[in-house]
Write a protein that holds these residues in place. Structure first.
Motif, PDB file in Angstrom:
ATOM      1  N   VAL A   1       9.089  -0.056  -6.151  1.00  0.00           N
ATOM      2  CA  VAL A   1       8.851  -0.681  -4.843  1.00  0.00           C
ATOM      3  C   VAL A   1       9.083   0.333  -3.722  1.00  0.00           C
ATOM      4  O   VAL A   1       8.299   0.402  -2.769  1.00  0.00           O
ATOM      5  CB  VAL A   1       9.755  -1.919  -4.672  1.00  0.00           C
ATOM      6  N   ALA A   2      10.137   1.138  -3.835  1.00  0.00           N
ATOM      7  CA  ALA A   2      10.409   2.152  -2.811  1.00  0.00           C
ATOM      8  C   ALA A   2       9.288   3.186  -2.755  1.00  0.00           C
ATOM      9  O   ALA A   2       8.869   3.589  -1.661  1.00  0.00           O
ATOM     10  CB  ALA A   2      11.746   2.829  -3.104  1.00  0.00           C
ATOM     11  N   ALA A   3       8.784   3.613  -3.891  1.00  0.00           N
ATOM     12  CA  ALA A   3       7.695   4.600  -3.915  1.00  0.00           C
ATOM     13  C   ALA A   3       6.435   4.037  -3.281  1.00  0.00           C
ATOM     14  O   ALA A   3       5.747   4.729  -2.519  1.00  0.00           O
ATOM     15  CB  ALA A   3       7.424   5.033  -5.350  1.00  0.00           C
ATOM     16  N   ILE A   4       6.123   2.777  -3.571  1.00  0.00           N
ATOM     17  CA  ILE A   4       4.939   2.144  -2.979  1.00  0.00           C
ATOM     18  C   ILE A   4       5.116   2.016  -1.472  1.00  0.00           C
ATOM     19  O   ILE A   4       4.191   2.293  -0.699  1.00  0.00           O
ATOM     20  CB  ILE A   4       4.669   0.782  -3.641  1.00  0.00           C
ATOM     21  N   LEU A   5       6.305   1.612  -1.039  1.00  0.00           N
ATOM     22  CA  LEU A   5       6.568   1.460   0.391  1.00  0.00           C
ATOM     23  C   LEU A   5       6.436   2.791   1.119  1.00  0.00           C
ATOM     24  O   LEU A   5       5.812   2.867   2.188  1.00  0.00           O
ATOM     25  CB  LEU A   5       7.972   0.885   0.588  1.00  0.00           C
ATOM     26  N   ILE A   6       6.961   3.863   0.535  1.00  0.00           N
ATOM     27  CA  ILE A   6       6.856   5.183   1.158  1.00  0.00           C
ATOM     28  C   ILE A   6       5.402   5.631   1.212  1.00  0.00           C
ATOM     29  O   ILE A   6       4.948   6.193   2.215  1.00  0.00           O
ATOM     30  CB  ILE A   6       7.734   6.195   0.400  1.00  0.00           C
ATOM     31  N   ALA A   7       4.638   5.365   0.158  1.00  0.00           N
ATOM     32  CA  ALA A   7       3.217   5.751   0.148  1.00  0.00           C
ATOM     33  C   ALA A   7       2.441   4.998   1.220  1.00  0.00           C
ATOM     34  O   ALA A   7       1.615   5.581   1.930  1.00  0.00           O
ATOM     35  CB  ALA A   7       2.621   5.481  -1.228  1.00  0.00           C
TER      36      ALA A   7
ATOM     37  N   THR B   1      -0.229   4.930   6.463  1.00  0.00           N
ATOM     38  CA  THR B   1      -0.366   4.321   7.793  1.00  0.00           C
ATOM     39  C   THR B   1      -0.100   5.349   8.886  1.00  0.00           C
ATOM     40  O   THR B   1      -0.846   5.425   9.874  1.00  0.00           O
ATOM     41  CB  THR B   1       0.606   3.133   7.935  1.00  0.00           C
ATOM     42  N   ALA B   2       0.930   6.159   8.716  1.00  0.00           N
ATOM     43  CA  ALA B   2       1.237   7.192   9.706  1.00  0.00           C
ATOM     44  C   ALA B   2       0.094   8.198   9.812  1.00  0.00           C
ATOM     45  O   ALA B   2      -0.265   8.625  10.911  1.00  0.00           O
ATOM     46  CB  ALA B   2       2.538   7.894   9.339  1.00  0.00           C
TER      47      ALA B   2
END
Length: 50
Positions: free
Chosen positions: A19-25, A30-31
Motif C-alpha cells: 500500500v505504501a509503495a502504491i501511494l508513493i507511486a 500526480t506531482a
C-alpha cells in the motif's frame, strides 16, 4: 504467541509495504503531472520583457 499471530504479522507488514509503495507511486505521478502542466503553461506565456 499463537501460530495465527505469527502468520498475521508478515501478512500485514507485506500488505502495508505494498500500500505504501502504491501511494508513493501515485503521489509521484500526480506531482509529475502537475509539474509538467505548470511548465507547459509557463512556456506558452508571452515574453513581455522586450
Amino acid at each position: 504467541m499463537s501460530r495465527s499471530t505469527l502468520y498475521a504479522f508478515p501478512t500485514h507488514d507485506v500488505l502495508g509495504n505494498v500500500v505504501a509503495a502504491i501511494l508513493i507511486a501515485v503521489l509521484g505521478y500526480t506531482a509529475k503531472k502537475i509539474w509538467t502542466s505548470i511548465r507547459k503553461r509557463n512556456g506558452e506565456t508571452r515574453d513581455t520583457s522586450q
